[in-house]
Design a protein around this motif. Structure first.
Motif, PDB file in Angstrom:
ATOM      1  N   TYR A 130       0.830  -1.199   0.000  1.00 46.18           N
ATOM      2  CA  TYR A 130       0.000   0.000   0.000  1.00 46.18           C
ATOM      3  C   TYR A 130       0.868   1.255   0.000  1.00 46.18           C
ATOM      4  O   TYR A 130       2.016   1.236   0.452  1.00 46.18           O
ATOM      5  N   ILE A 131       0.283   2.359  -0.490  1.00 41.00           N
ATOM      6  CA  ILE A 131       0.957   3.655  -0.445  1.00 41.00           C
ATOM      7  C   ILE A 131       0.085   4.601   0.380  1.00 41.00           C
ATOM      8  O   ILE A 131      -1.005   4.984  -0.063  1.00 41.00           O
ATOM      9  N   PRO A 132       0.529   4.969   1.572  1.00 39.11           N
ATOM     10  CA  PRO A 132      -0.285   5.828   2.428  1.00 39.11           C
ATOM     11  C   PRO A 132      -0.236   7.290   2.011  1.00 39.11           C
ATOM     12  O   PRO A 132       0.815   7.807   1.638  1.00 39.11           O
ATOM     13  N   ILE A 133      -1.385   7.926   2.046  1.00 39.99           N
ATOM     14  CA  ILE A 133      -1.506   9.364   1.811  1.00 39.99           C
ATOM     15  C   ILE A 133      -2.002  10.001   3.099  1.00 39.99           C
ATOM     16  O   ILE A 133      -3.087   9.666   3.588  1.00 39.99           O
ATOM     17  N   LEU A 134      -1.202  10.906   3.640  1.00 39.66           N
ATOM     18  CA  LEU A 134      -1.568  11.574   4.894  1.00 39.66           C
ATOM     19  C   LEU A 134      -2.481  12.756   4.580  1.00 39.66           C
ATOM     20  O   LEU A 134      -2.092  13.692   3.881  1.00 39.66           O
ATOM     21  N   ALA A 135      -3.699  12.713   5.107  1.00 40.52           N
ATOM     22  CA  ALA A 135      -4.668  13.778   4.882  1.00 40.52           C
ATOM     23  C   ALA A 135      -4.339  15.001   5.737  1.00 40.52           C
ATOM     24  O   ALA A 135      -3.994  14.880   6.913  1.00 40.52           O
ATOM     25  N   HIS A 136      -4.436  16.158   5.122  1.00 38.16           N
ATOM     26  CA  HIS A 136      -4.288  17.487   5.736  1.00 38.16           C
ATOM     27  C   HIS A 136      -3.333  17.573   6.944  1.00 38.16           C
ATOM     28  O   HIS A 136      -3.751  17.914   8.055  1.00 38.16           O
ATOM     29  N   PRO A 137      -2.045  17.275   6.745  1.00 35.36           N
ATOM     30  CA  PRO A 137      -1.099  17.355   7.866  1.00 35.36           C
ATOM     31  C   PRO A 137      -0.968  18.760   8.446  1.00 35.36           C
ATOM     32  O   PRO A 137      -0.596  18.904   9.622  1.00 35.36           O
ATOM     33  N   GLU A 138      -1.273  19.778   7.650  1.00 34.63           N
ATOM     34  CA  GLU A 138      -1.162  21.155   8.138  1.00 34.63           C
ATOM     35  C   GLU A 138      -2.139  21.456   9.272  1.00 34.63           C
ATOM     36  O   GLU A 138      -2.009  22.477   9.957  1.00 34.63           O
ATOM     37  N   ARG A 139      -3.081  20.554   9.501  1.00 37.57           N
ATOM     38  CA  ARG A 139      -4.078  20.760  10.555  1.00 37.57           C
ATOM     39  C   ARG A 139      -3.694  20.070  11.871  1.00 37.57           C
ATOM     40  O   ARG A 139      -4.371  20.255  12.875  1.00 37.57           O
ATOM     41  N   TYR A 140      -2.636  19.267  11.844  1.00 36.12           N
ATOM     42  CA  TYR A 140      -2.239  18.551  13.057  1.00 36.12           C
ATOM     43  C   TYR A 140      -1.258  19.398  13.854  1.00 36.12           C
ATOM     44  O   TYR A 140      -0.275  19.909  13.314  1.00 36.12           O
ATOM     45  N   GLU A 141      -1.494  19.470  15.138  1.00 36.85           N
ATOM     46  CA  GLU A 141      -0.702  20.354  15.994  1.00 36.85           C
ATOM     47  C   GLU A 141       0.798  20.074  15.909  1.00 36.85           C
ATOM     48  O   GLU A 141       1.607  20.995  15.783  1.00 36.85           O
ATOM     49  N   PHE A 142       1.183  18.808  15.921  1.00 38.20           N
ATOM     50  CA  PHE A 142       2.614  18.501  15.952  1.00 38.20           C
ATOM     51  C   PHE A 142       3.302  18.857  14.643  1.00 38.20           C
ATOM     52  O   PHE A 142       4.516  19.078  14.612  1.00 38.20           O
ATOM     53  N   ILE A 143       2.519  18.972  13.565  1.00 36.49           N
ATOM     54  CA  ILE A 143       3.103  19.346  12.277  1.00 36.49           C
ATOM     55  C   ILE A 143       3.021  20.846  12.034  1.00 36.49           C
ATOM     56  O   ILE A 143       3.980  21.445  11.552  1.00 36.49           O
ATOM     57  N   PHE A 144       1.895  21.489  12.383  1.00 38.07           N
ATOM     58  CA  PHE A 144       1.882  22.935  12.145  1.00 38.07           C
ATOM     59  C   PHE A 144       2.830  23.674  13.072  1.00 38.07           C
ATOM     60  O   PHE A 144       3.207  24.815  12.815  1.00 38.07           O
ATOM     61  N   ASN A 145       3.264  23.010  14.138  1.00 32.29           N
ATOM     62  CA  ASN A 145       4.304  23.607  14.988  1.00 32.29           C
ATOM     63  C   ASN A 145       5.700  23.367  14.433  1.00 32.29           C
ATOM     64  O   ASN A 145       6.645  24.063  14.818  1.00 32.29           O
ATOM     65  N   ASP A 146       5.833  22.388  13.552  1.00 29.95           N
ATOM     66  CA  ASP A 146       7.131  22.091  12.928  1.00 29.95           C
ATOM     67  C   ASP A 146       6.870  21.314  11.643  1.00 29.95           C
ATOM     68  O   ASP A 146       6.820  20.092  11.641  1.00 29.95           O
ATOM     69  N   TYR A 147       6.699  22.046  10.543  1.00 31.77           N
ATOM     70  CA  TYR A 147       6.309  21.419   9.275  1.00 31.77           C
ATOM     71  C   TYR A 147       7.318  20.376   8.796  1.00 31.77           C
ATOM     72  O   TYR A 147       6.971  19.458   8.041  1.00 31.77           O
ATOM     73  N   LYS A 148       8.572  20.486   9.247  1.00 30.37           N
ATOM     74  CA  LYS A 148       9.602  19.551   8.801  1.00 30.37           C
ATOM     75  C   LYS A 148       9.361  18.129   9.300  1.00 30.37           C
ATOM     76  O   LYS A 148      10.008  17.186   8.831  1.00 30.37           O
ATOM     77  N   LYS A 149       8.405  17.963  10.207  1.00 33.70           N
ATOM     78  CA  LYS A 149       8.106  16.619  10.699  1.00 33.70           C
ATOM     79  C   LYS A 149       7.437  15.747   9.638  1.00 33.70           C
ATOM     80  O   LYS A 149       7.316  14.536   9.830  1.00 33.70           O
TER      81      LYS A 149
END
Length: 239
Positions: free
Chosen positions: A130-149
């Protein structure tokens, strides 16, 4: 264009509430230039567990309706799966849909906190094809605090789908800034509307597209709006 993420099936989750609203969503999408939509109702254990059979039946009815109304748009099956430890089993037991029955899996995370075994889940999905696609990561706290994650997640095999309206602040300034950084740093593979009704997202479409087109080249815009979604639809690899 093909919309990678849309809650267009009526009365199945927190998306469209009626057939009329679904019809209006389809008209709005077609007017924006979409030719296809992956219907991605939520699959959340003990909350939203609509069967694949029911989803497929709904999509069949919707496509028949669109054809009768001469709306040049096609709906494809899918799910937005809330991450869980038995995600692999759900897929292998056909309890959830991949996008268009391809090898691509759209999944979402909790908005707060961080899934500690996320890289492991992504890796395990890849190991079984399978190939996972992460939906709207910009909305997750741990990512919008550090997009490089998102970078180690991409390196592990995940692809990234941002929401169209994030770029105009629909989900708040932090998500907006994160979406801008993801686009600027070439960390986006898809854009989806994540529409839940016929007005809120589509009314932001032109404004969002103008802003996105200033962030990326025309070639890149075509890649994330047209080429990559069609590769998913045809179950082709994305490099």
């Amino acid at each position: 264009m093909i919309d990678m993420h849309c809650h267009i099936i009526p009365a199945i989750d927190d998306g469209s509430k009626s057939v009329t609203e679904t019809f209006n969503m389809a008209i709005a999408a077609a007017n924006m230039g979409y030719k296809g939509i992956f219907a991605t109702p939520h699959y959340i254990e003990d909350r939203h567990e609509t069967s694949c059979k029911d989803i497929e039946n709904s999509v069949e009815v919707l496509n028949k309706m669109l054809k009768e109304k001469n709306i040049d748009l096609k709906i494809y099956v899918g799910n937005e799966i809330y991450v869980c430890n038995n995600l692999l089993e759900l897929l292998q037991e056909n309890k959830v849909f991949t996008l268009g029955k391809s090898k691509y899996v759209l999944f979402e995370l909790p908005f707060n906190g961080e899934v500690l075994n996320l890289k492991q889940i992504i890796s395990e999905l890849g190991h079984i094809g399978y190939i996972p696609i992460l939906a709207h990561p910009e909305r997750y706290e741990f990512i919008f605090n550090d997009y490089k994650k998102v970078i180690p997640l991409i390196e592990e095999g995940a692809l990234i789908q941002i929401n169209l309206a994030s770029i105009v602040g629909y989900y708040g300034s932090k998500s907006q800034k994160c979406a801008e950084k993801l686009l600027k740093n070439n960390l986006v593979h898809f854009i989806g509307t994540d529409s839940h009704d016929s007005t809120s997202i589509y009314s932001n479409f032109e404004k969002a597209m103008k802003k996105i087109s200033k962030k990326v080249s025309n070639d890149k815009l075509n890649e994330i709006l047209v080429e990559n979604p069609n590769r998913v639809l045809n179950d082709k690899p994305i490099y």
